[in-house]
Design an enzyme around this catalytic site. Structure first.
Site, mmCIF file in Angstrom:
data_model
loop_
_atom_site.group_PDB
_atom_site.id
_atom_site.type_symbol
_atom_site.label_atom_id
_atom_site.label_comp_id
_atom_site.label_asym_id
_atom_site.label_seq_id
_atom_site.Cartn_x
_atom_site.Cartn_y
_atom_site.Cartn_z
ATOM 1 N N PHE A 135 42.778 54.895 3.432
ATOM 2 C CA PHE A 135 41.380 55.639 3.019
ATOM 3 C C PHE A 135 41.202 56.434 4.547
ATOM 4 O O PHE A 135 41.027 56.042 5.513
ATOM 5 C CB PHE A 135 40.504 54.530 3.074
ATOM 6 C CG PHE A 135 38.952 54.788 2.782
ATOM 7 C CD1 PHE A 135 38.400 54.847 1.607
ATOM 8 C CD2 PHE A 135 38.287 54.808 4.186
ATOM 9 C CE1 PHE A 135 36.858 55.323 1.668
ATOM 10 C CE2 PHE A 135 36.889 55.238 4.036
ATOM 11 C CZ PHE A 135 36.265 55.627 2.780
ATOM 12 N N GLU A 369 34.385 50.217 10.368
ATOM 13 C CA GLU A 369 33.399 50.337 9.397
ATOM 14 C C GLU A 369 32.182 50.226 9.790
ATOM 15 O O GLU A 369 31.077 49.511 9.413
ATOM 16 C CB GLU A 369 33.630 48.766 8.798
ATOM 17 C CG GLU A 369 34.910 48.597 8.058
ATOM 18 C CD GLU A 369 35.157 49.371 6.813
ATOM 19 O OE1 GLU A 369 34.290 49.904 6.240
ATOM 20 O OE2 GLU A 369 36.091 49.329 5.845
HETATM 21 P P1 TGC Z 1 22.580 59.371 4.792
HETATM 22 O O1 TGC Z 1 22.077 60.694 4.682
HETATM 23 O O2 TGC Z 1 21.967 58.001 5.373
HETATM 24 O O3 TGC Z 1 23.484 59.025 3.364
HETATM 25 C C1 TGC Z 1 24.120 59.890 2.637
HETATM 26 C C2 TGC Z 1 24.012 59.301 1.315
HETATM 27 O O4 TGC Z 1 24.584 58.195 1.283
HETATM 28 C C3 TGC Z 1 23.821 57.008 0.771
HETATM 29 N N1 TGC Z 1 24.317 55.574 1.447
HETATM 30 C C4 TGC Z 1 24.955 54.879 1.134
HETATM 31 N N2 TGC Z 1 25.415 54.284 -0.009
HETATM 32 C C5 TGC Z 1 26.134 53.398 -0.318
HETATM 33 N N3 TGC Z 1 26.314 52.523 0.710
HETATM 34 C C6 TGC Z 1 25.984 52.554 2.053
HETATM 35 N N4 TGC Z 1 26.209 51.978 3.048
HETATM 36 C C7 TGC Z 1 25.244 53.817 2.392
HETATM 37 N N5 TGC Z 1 24.594 54.578 3.485
HETATM 38 C C8 TGC Z 1 23.990 55.742 2.901
HETATM 39 C C9 TGC Z 1 22.452 57.873 1.151
HETATM 40 O O5 TGC Z 1 21.666 56.671 0.343
HETATM 41 C C10 TGC Z 1 22.440 59.095 0.635
HETATM 42 O O6 TGC Z 1 22.735 58.807 -0.855
HETATM 43 P P2 TGC Z 1 21.849 60.357 -1.605
HETATM 44 O O7 TGC Z 1 22.052 59.999 -3.058
HETATM 45 O O8 TGC Z 1 20.684 60.482 -0.904
HETATM 46 O O9 TGC Z 1 22.783 61.499 -1.029
HETATM 47 O O10 TGC Z 1 23.884 59.565 5.688
HETATM 48 P P3 TGC Z 1 23.881 59.991 7.465
HETATM 49 O O11 TGC Z 1 24.986 61.106 7.420
HETATM 50 O O12 TGC Z 1 22.779 60.002 8.081
HETATM 51 O O13 TGC Z 1 25.020 58.681 7.759
HETATM 52 C C11 TGC Z 1 24.385 57.406 7.815
HETATM 53 C C12 TGC Z 1 25.285 56.311 8.633
HETATM 54 C C13 TGC Z 1 25.323 56.812 9.930
HETATM 55 C C14 TGC Z 1 24.748 55.250 8.273
HETATM 56 C C15 TGC Z 1 26.683 56.531 8.135
HETATM 57 O O14 TGC Z 1 27.264 57.916 8.636
HETATM 58 C C16 TGC Z 1 27.586 55.458 8.624
HETATM 59 O O15 TGC Z 1 27.792 54.426 8.085
HETATM 60 N N6 TGC Z 1 28.674 55.880 9.763
HETATM 61 C C17 TGC Z 1 29.415 55.033 9.932
HETATM 62 C C18 TGC Z 1 30.882 55.330 9.495
HETATM 63 C C19 TGC Z 1 31.902 54.279 9.075
HETATM 64 O O16 TGC Z 1 31.596 53.298 9.112
HETATM 65 N N7 TGC Z 1 33.008 54.757 9.204
HETATM 66 C C20 TGC Z 1 34.000 53.683 8.546
HETATM 67 C C21 TGC Z 1 35.524 54.226 8.249
HETATM 68 S S1 TGC Z 1 36.484 53.430 7.298
HETATM 69 C C22 TGC Z 1 37.085 51.997 8.337
HETATM 70 O O17 TGC Z 1 36.749 51.971 9.688
HETATM 71 C C23 TGC Z 1 38.001 51.264 7.790
HETATM 72 S S2 TGC Z 1 38.386 50.045 8.848
HETATM 73 C C24 TGC Z 1 39.472 49.070 7.457
HETATM 74 C C25 TGC Z 1 39.966 47.983 7.784
HETATM 75 O O18 TGC Z 1 41.294 48.298 8.497
HETATM 76 O O19 TGC Z 1 39.743 46.966 7.419
HETATM 77 P P1 FAD Z 2 32.426 57.551 17.703
HETATM 78 O O1 FAD Z 2 31.692 57.820 16.587
HETATM 79 O O2 FAD Z 2 32.914 58.649 18.482
HETATM 80 O O3 FAD Z 2 31.523 56.561 18.672
HETATM 81 C C1 FAD Z 2 31.495 56.497 19.992
HETATM 82 C C2 FAD Z 2 30.410 55.582 20.685
HETATM 83 O O4 FAD Z 2 29.144 56.185 20.336
HETATM 84 C C3 FAD Z 2 30.203 54.043 19.707
HETATM 85 O O5 FAD Z 2 29.987 53.178 20.740
HETATM 86 C C4 FAD Z 2 29.158 54.326 19.037
HETATM 87 O O6 FAD Z 2 28.291 53.067 18.806
HETATM 88 C C5 FAD Z 2 28.298 55.202 19.724
HETATM 89 N N1 FAD Z 2 27.151 56.085 18.682
HETATM 90 C C6 FAD Z 2 27.559 56.864 17.775
HETATM 91 N N2 FAD Z 2 26.278 57.534 17.144
HETATM 92 C C7 FAD Z 2 25.471 56.958 18.088
HETATM 93 C C8 FAD Z 2 24.035 57.081 18.087
HETATM 94 N N3 FAD Z 2 23.310 57.821 17.280
HETATM 95 N N4 FAD Z 2 23.135 56.716 19.193
HETATM 96 C C9 FAD Z 2 23.996 55.882 19.964
HETATM 97 N N5 FAD Z 2 25.147 55.498 20.253
HETATM 98 C C10 FAD Z 2 25.848 56.251 19.026
HETATM 99 N N6 FAD Z 2 38.748 54.985 9.611
HETATM 100 C C11 FAD Z 2 39.048 55.385 8.152
HETATM 101 O O7 FAD Z 2 38.418 56.378 7.959
HETATM 102 N N7 FAD Z 2 40.087 54.557 7.739
HETATM 103 C C12 FAD Z 2 40.731 53.607 8.302
HETATM 104 O O8 FAD Z 2 41.384 52.859 7.387
HETATM 105 C C13 FAD Z 2 40.146 53.031 9.525
HETATM 106 N N8 FAD Z 2 40.766 52.220 10.082
HETATM 107 C C14 FAD Z 2 40.597 51.777 11.463
HETATM 108 C C15 FAD Z 2 41.472 50.795 12.051
HETATM 109 C C16 FAD Z 2 41.229 50.637 13.460
HETATM 110 C C17 FAD Z 2 42.193 49.631 14.161
HETATM 111 C C18 FAD Z 2 40.017 51.127 14.135
HETATM 112 C C19 FAD Z 2 39.922 50.814 15.696
HETATM 113 C C20 FAD Z 2 39.509 52.152 13.451
HETATM 114 C C21 FAD Z 2 39.520 52.450 12.096
HETATM 115 N N9 FAD Z 2 38.786 53.555 11.637
HETATM 116 C C22 FAD Z 2 39.376 53.841 10.249
HETATM 117 C C23 FAD Z 2 37.917 54.399 12.202
HETATM 118 C C24 FAD Z 2 36.550 53.379 12.551
HETATM 119 O O9 FAD Z 2 35.874 53.398 11.526
HETATM 120 C C25 FAD Z 2 35.928 54.233 13.714
HETATM 121 O O10 FAD Z 2 36.725 54.219 14.910
HETATM 122 C C26 FAD Z 2 34.428 53.995 13.851
HETATM 123 O O11 FAD Z 2 33.792 54.280 12.716
HETATM 124 C C27 FAD Z 2 33.840 54.884 15.124
HETATM 125 O O12 FAD Z 2 34.286 56.077 14.948
HETATM 126 P P2 FAD Z 2 34.834 56.596 16.623
HETATM 127 O O13 FAD Z 2 35.838 55.843 16.820
HETATM 128 O O14 FAD Z 2 35.186 58.059 16.337
HETATM 129 O O15 FAD Z 2 33.920 56.314 17.614
#
Ligand code: TGC
Ligand code: FAD
Length: 390
Positions: A135, A369
């Protein structure tokens, strides 16, 4: 054990809240983890190797795409999916990550937003573990703000031309297909990028101190021509990838409980045998308080996840609730692992004991996440109505 004795890893008897089917799923996965996973995880972690040969067994147990009905998937409920994550992560966060990504981040969007042809082609193969997915959302310049992604796709006749890169991607180099999110003139869209498409490359990130038994990598797209058949037709906004994260984050709230249980289990045994100043350290007040605090945090996490699972199965779970549980449970598990490491003294840094490995893994789990800060701010936004993300 007398009937009056509580299970130290389940003080509030969550087990009795499970249906027969849920209990059977938990016990089956627990046996698999005890017999097949725990014995090899130490070496896999030390060698920085994902135990790929387990994929077939995980698939055989119905653990891939377990919540999907049809397409050779098991069609289990959400609590069962949570229990699967919990038991797998009791072994190691790396194997749970593999299952989370395949199930929640790859099969889920294909099922929720894909065409019938995409579902028929990918879901049964992914359920059998014959096709692996990854993803791609996070980019090198900042994963917390995916709306600011640079990866983009432009229409070219019936095809799309994809350019950009993704970073920190679980399963990157072993994936047959990547669900990649990109900006287009028509909103953020998801594409199924296949490993042999010209211009697509995946590169492993080596020398990690965390999730060493998991594959993590970067993805590169250099004018990749993606046919329209590989576009997920059902979504065109950030809501698409964020809805996948909600599924995976839910599983993580359960998963980290397993890691925390493994740490508490280790110190409960160790402190009985470790005699200092003439008594087992388990008899001292401070060690008891520290272990009681671990049990308190595990119990709180279990109750949150079970309630979340029941809400999800009733179709009532809200993303803010998932954020609160992901934040609480990851923080609890990481603090427990760190404290368990300390209770083991010098032995705590030895690979013979599990807390240090879990602690290192949990440093990733609390970051991916959505970082702890991101989830705190999601809850803050719910409480105040004010968006601190700007
Ligand atoms: P925002 O304007 O708040 O939302 C945009 C649209 O999305 C909807 N929405 C959601 N829908 C479902 N689930 C959620 N958790 C949702 N959060 C928001 C929202 O209602 C809106 O919909 P619409 O219809 O109005 O367009 O978006 P924003 O750009 O202000 O972002 C909010 C924020 C910061 C919470 C979001 O960007 C965020 O969650 N950031 C963190 C990114 C993250 O978690 N990345 C993970 C990457 S994948 C990964 O890490 C895999 S690890 C896998 C593993 O190995 O297990
Ligand atoms: P950044 O977004 O650069 O954040 C840096 C720091 O700033 C953090 O401490 C954060 O909390 C802080 N910060 C951010 N916003 C704010 C704010 N508004 N105010 C105050 N502090 C703030 N991603 C995928 O898409 N797919 C995957 O399969 C996936 N797998 C992963 C596996 C591993 C082992 C790891 C480590 C990461 C993976 N990720 C994946 C990515 C992961 O989701 C990101 O690392 C995570 O979302 C944080 O993004 P970043 O590392 O770029 O940190």
């Amino acid at each position: 054990m007398s009937t009056n004795t509580l299970d130290p890893l389940d003080l509030f008897d969550i087990q009795s809240e499970l249906s027969d089917d849920e209990a059977m799923v938990k016990d089956t996965v627990a046996r698999f983890v005890d017999d097949r996973v725990i014995p090899l995880m130490r070496e896999a972690f030390e060698k920085h190797e994902f135990p790929r040969h387990l994929i077939g067994e995980v698939a055989e147990l119905g653990l891939l795409g377990s919540s999907i009905d049809g397409y050779d998937c098991a069609g289990m409920n959400s609590v069962s999916y949570g229990l699967i994550c919990q038991e797998l992560e009791r072994g190691d966060s790396g194997l749970r990550s593999f299952v989370s990504v395949q199930s929640s981040l790859v099969m889920y969007p294909i099922h929720a937003y894909g065409s019938d042809e995409q579902k028929d082609r990918w879901l049964p193969a992914m359920a059998r573990g014959e096709a692996i997915g990854c993803f791609g959302l996070t980019e090198p310049h900042g994963g917390s703000d995916p709306g600011n992604m640079k990866t983009h796709a432009k229409r070219d006749g019936d095809d799309w031309i994809l350019n950009g890169s993704k970073m920190w991607i679980t399963n990157a180099t072993i994936a047959d297909a990547a669900v990649v999110w990109a900006k287009t003139d028509e909103g953020i869209k998801g594409f199924i990028v296949e490993k042999d498409m010209p211009g697509y490359a995946a590169q492993e990130i080596e020398n990690k101190f965390s999730l060493r038994a998991s594959v993590t990598g970067a993805l590169f797209f250099d004018n990749v021509r993606v046919p329209k058949e590989n576009l997920l037709p059902g979504v065109s906004s950030l809501k698409g990838p964020l809805s996948c994260l909600t599924q995976a984050r839910y599983g993580i709230t359960w998963g980290v409980i397993g890691a925390a249980q493994a740490c508490l289990d280790e110190v409960l045994r160790y402190t009985q045998d470790r005699v200092l100043f003439g008594q087992p350290i388990a008899n001292t007040q401070t060690i008891q308080i520290r272990m009681a605090d671990m049990a308190r945090r595990i119990t709180t996490a279990q109750l949150l996840s079970l309630r979340l699972g029941r809400l999800k199965d009733a179709g009532k779970m809200r993303p803010t609730q998932v954020s609160l549980a992901k934040w609480n449970n990851c923080r609890a598990a990481l603090d427990i692992a760190r404290d368990a490491r300390d209770i083991l003294g010098g032995s705590g840094i030895s690979a013979e004991y599990v807390p240090n490995r879990h602690m290192l893994n949990l440093e990733s789990v609390i970051t991916y996440e959505g970082t702890e800060t991101i989830h705190q701010l999601v809850v803050g936004k719910e409480l105040t109505g004010a968006n601190a993300f700007g």
